[in-house]
Motif scaffolding. Structure first.
Motif, PDB file in Angstrom:
ATOM      1  N   THR A 164       0.849  -1.183   0.000  1.00 48.86           N
ATOM      2  CA  THR A 164       0.000   0.000   0.000  1.00 48.86           C
ATOM      3  C   THR A 164       0.885   1.234   0.000  1.00 48.86           C
ATOM      4  O   THR A 164       1.799   1.357   0.822  1.00 48.86           O
ATOM      5  N   ILE A 165       0.644   2.133  -0.944  1.00 43.83           N
ATOM      6  CA  ILE A 165       1.385   3.390  -0.999  1.00 43.83           C
ATOM      7  C   ILE A 165       0.395   4.553  -0.989  1.00 43.83           C
ATOM      8  O   ILE A 165      -0.793   4.373  -1.245  1.00 43.83           O
ATOM      9  N   LYS A 166       0.915   5.746  -0.685  1.00 39.91           N
ATOM     10  CA  LYS A 166       0.068   6.938  -0.611  1.00 39.91           C
ATOM     11  C   LYS A 166       0.460   7.934  -1.702  1.00 39.91           C
ATOM     12  O   LYS A 166       1.647   8.124  -1.992  1.00 39.91           O
ATOM     13  N   TYR A 167      -0.574   8.567  -2.261  1.00 38.67           N
ATOM     14  CA  TYR A 167      -0.388   9.600  -3.279  1.00 38.67           C
ATOM     15  C   TYR A 167      -0.950  10.907  -2.715  1.00 38.67           C
ATOM     16  O   TYR A 167      -2.135  11.020  -2.434  1.00 38.67           O
ATOM     17  N   TYR A 168      -0.068  11.901  -2.540  1.00 36.14           N
ATOM     18  CA  TYR A 168      -0.435  13.163  -1.898  1.00 36.14           C
ATOM     19  C   TYR A 168      -0.592  14.276  -2.944  1.00 36.14           C
ATOM     20  O   TYR A 168       0.213  14.398  -3.869  1.00 36.14           O
ATOM     21  N   ASN A 169      -1.618  15.121  -2.767  1.00 39.76           N
ATOM     22  CA  ASN A 169      -1.717  16.335  -3.579  1.00 39.76           C
ATOM     23  C   ASN A 169      -2.663  17.326  -2.911  1.00 39.76           C
ATOM     24  O   ASN A 169      -2.967  17.201  -1.711  1.00 39.76           O
ATOM     25  N   TRP A 170      -3.136  18.319  -3.673  1.00 39.02           N
ATOM     26  CA  TRP A 170      -3.977  19.381  -3.113  1.00 39.02           C
ATOM     27  C   TRP A 170      -5.279  19.517  -3.918  1.00 39.02           C
ATOM     28  O   TRP A 170      -5.830  20.611  -4.070  1.00 39.02           O
ATOM     29  N   ASP A 171      -5.821  18.433  -4.425  1.00 40.11           N
ATOM     30  CA  ASP A 171      -7.015  18.461  -5.265  1.00 40.11           C
ATOM     31  C   ASP A 171      -8.189  19.184  -4.612  1.00 40.11           C
ATOM     32  O   ASP A 171      -8.432  19.043  -3.406  1.00 40.11           O
ATOM     33  N   GLU A 208      -3.605   4.860  -1.640  1.00 37.69           N
ATOM     34  CA  GLU A 208      -4.461   5.757  -0.865  1.00 37.69           C
ATOM     35  C   GLU A 208      -4.245   7.184  -1.364  1.00 37.69           C
ATOM     36  O   GLU A 208      -3.106   7.644  -1.476  1.00 37.69           O
ATOM     37  N   HIS A 209      -5.331   7.881  -1.664  1.00 38.44           N
ATOM     38  CA  HIS A 209      -5.242   9.271  -2.116  1.00 38.44           C
ATOM     39  C   HIS A 209      -5.378  10.188  -0.903  1.00 38.44           C
ATOM     40  O   HIS A 209      -6.402  10.180  -0.217  1.00 38.44           O
ATOM     41  N   VAL A 210      -4.344  10.991  -0.648  1.00 39.37           N
ATOM     42  CA  VAL A 210      -4.327  11.893   0.501  1.00 39.37           C
ATOM     43  C   VAL A 210      -4.318  13.331   0.000  1.00 39.37           C
ATOM     44  O   VAL A 210      -3.335  13.782  -0.604  1.00 39.37           O
ATOM     45  N   VAL A 211      -5.417  14.054   0.212  1.00 36.62           N
ATOM     46  CA  VAL A 211      -5.490  15.472  -0.147  1.00 36.62           C
ATOM     47  C   VAL A 211      -5.074  16.274   1.078  1.00 36.62           C
ATOM     48  O   VAL A 211      -5.797  16.325   2.071  1.00 36.62           O
ATOM     49  N   LEU A 212      -3.894  16.881   1.014  1.00 33.44           N
ATOM     50  CA  LEU A 212      -3.362  17.560   2.189  1.00 33.44           C
ATOM     51  C   LEU A 212      -4.146  18.825   2.521  1.00 33.44           C
ATOM     52  O   LEU A 212      -4.539  19.037   3.666  1.00 33.44           O
ATOM     53  N   VAL A 213      -4.350  19.693   1.539  1.00 27.93           N
ATOM     54  CA  VAL A 213      -5.164  20.908   1.724  1.00 27.93           C
ATOM     55  C   VAL A 213      -5.944  21.103   0.429  1.00 27.93           C
ATOM     56  O   VAL A 213      -5.357  21.469  -0.590  1.00 27.93           O
ATOM     57  N   PRO A 214      -7.241  20.876   0.414  1.00 34.23           N
ATOM     58  CA  PRO A 214      -8.010  20.944  -0.833  1.00 34.23           C
ATOM     59  C   PRO A 214      -7.905  22.311  -1.512  1.00 34.23           C
ATOM     60  O   PRO A 214      -8.183  23.346  -0.894  1.00 34.23           O
TER      61      PRO A 214
END
Length: 465
Positions: free
Chosen positions: A54-61, A86-92
């Protein structure tokens, strides 16, 4: 690890095979998720099952962008069932605050797998701190030459740290209905910022709470000196490594901004925008403003009437050029292009899986892609057709295609030098702009202060060549 050859002795065969299966299974447990060699298909032997990671993909979508990202990630996992993402939206919807949160996660030691960053500079700045993994080995293993793959590569010395995810093209969005009402033509390449100011005067209407402004400038540095941000090779440095904050475009554009706000009253005041924390998309689609400088990441927005309810058609124009006498140093009349980048965290425990996801996100021809690709072999005109399909009536399609693909629109070569001090220099630009716009300090004094601060920072941090 290669499997041992078969022995002619039948009693040893089963022992060798059993040992090989045990060692092969253990070989997939290393931190880099490097696969062991396995028998080729069709030789009568089954391929060992890949390790599930399992890996995480981070962005600001924002909400709309997140749907496209999730779609692409689902496509990836369908092709790679052993890799869960896992999709991680740090700050939308806010790349600036996202970077702040990312830096906190990095400093706290969190394992970062794959992260989308808004700019080349934001990658280089963190790469020099050791936050990102060099990609050279992974490129070599795949027989890839980065310059053949992407328009812009994040490189420090000989090490590559990022893959270009999106290709940026700036333009001005205009309310076509308001243009028609005022009898104004959709501008072509060569219109100047003085022309923009005149358009704003003719498009401004009303007073008080019912006022419609001709123009809206948001709070980012793009709007503090648009010529420097859109028509120079690097938004911080000249090719000789000195600061561009001495450029004549700074005085010109600072004065243009104040003139439009205080004299013409055709652009919403900077102080009000800061205080109300306004959203630039809302200002345009709610018809609070007739024009806004933005970029091709907003292409889906005019057609997204569910999230941005409106009934007017949107037109597009190339970014205005500076008028004669206010051009930047070494002016070529071409536009800057870059785009967001995707990088791998140095702390990732599954680097092979992370690299595989990076390549998919940057190269896949996906119906879920919402922005132009920085991949050289992508068909961005075909993507544009997909992005506006079924919503063409909300776009002045001819002006959109002209602003993106016309032969009039040419792009600058990449910068020869860059700095890792993008955050510090951005703060200098923001502080200088505030000194002029909010504190009313004289422009020449403000620019001298900005040049002094930037020079100190660049001397301390150095440049990347």
């Amino acid at each position: 690890m290669k499997m041992r050859g078969r022995s002619k002795v039948n009693t040893l065969l089963s022992l060798v095979l059993a040992s090989t299966l045990v060692v092969s299974a253990c070989g997939n447990g290393n931190n880099n998720n490097t696969p062991s060699a396995s028998p080729s298909p069709g030789n009568g032997e089954s391929k060992p099952q890949a390790e599930q990671v399992t890996i995480k993909y981070y962005n600001w979508d924002n909400e709309a962008q997140a749907a496209g990202t999730r779609g692409m990630l689902d496509e990836f996992t369908a092709e790679n069932p052993n890799i869960k993402v896992e999709h991680v939206v740090l700050v939308p919807g806010n790349s600036v605050e996202m970077l702040q949160k990312l830096d906190f996660l990095i400093s706290s030691g969190e394992a970062i797998d794959v992260i989308q960053l808004p700019s080349l500079g934001s990658v280089l700045e963190r790469a020099t701190r050791g936050a990102f993994e060099p990609l050279n080995t992974y490129y070599t293993n795949e027989n890839l030459t980065p310059e053949d793959e992407y328009f812009v590569n994040a490189k420090v010395g000989e090490d590559y740290y990022g893959m270009q995810f999106t290709k940026s093209v700036n333009y001005v969005m205009l309310n076509k209905d308001m243009l028609d009402e005022a009898g104004l033509a959709v501008p072509k390449y060569g219109w100047t910022w003085d022309d923009y100011r005149e358009y704003a005067k003719q498009l401004t209407q009303g007073e008080g709470v019912d006022k419609r402004y001709g123009s809206y400038f948001h709070t980012w540095e793009l709007y503090m000196n648009a010529p420097a941000q859109t028509m120079m090779k690097d938004p911080f440095l000249y090719d000789d490594g000195t600061t561009i904050l001495a450029d004549p475009t700074y005085k010109y554009f600072f004065e243009l901004r104040k003139g439009m706000e205080e004299t013409d009253k055709t652009s919403k005041p900077y102080a009000d925008i800061l205080a109300a924390k306004l959203n630039y998309r809302t200002e345009f689609f709610n018809e609070e403003a007739a024009m806004i400088l933005t970029g091709n990441f907003t292409i889906p927005d005019p057609g997204n009437t569910e999230q941005y309810p409106h009934d007017f058609k949107t037109a597009f124009a190339p970014v205005p050029v500076p008028p004669a006498g206010s051009e930047p140093k070494d002016y070529e009349g071409k536009y800057f292009t870059s785009g967001s980048q995707i990088a791998m965290g140095a702390t990732s425990k599954h680097k092979e899986a992370a690299f595989k996801l990076m390549r998919f996100m940057t190269t896949a021809d996906s119906d879920n892609r919402m922005e132009f690709s920085g991949y050289k072999k992508a068909n961005n005109e075909e993507l544009l057709t997909k992005l506006i399909a079924g919503k063409e009536d909300m776009y002045d399609v001819d002006s959109l295609k002209y602003s993106l693909f016309s032969e009039d629109i040419q792009f600058l070569d990449g910068a020869q030098v860059m700095t890792t001090a993008t955050s510090e220099l951005t703060k200098v630009i923001n502080d200088g702009f505030s000194k002029y716009m909010l504190s009313n300090e004289p422009i020449d004094e403000v620019q001298a202060w900005m040049v002094g601060e930037a020079t100190k920072i660049i001397s301390e941090k150095g440049v990347i060549k």
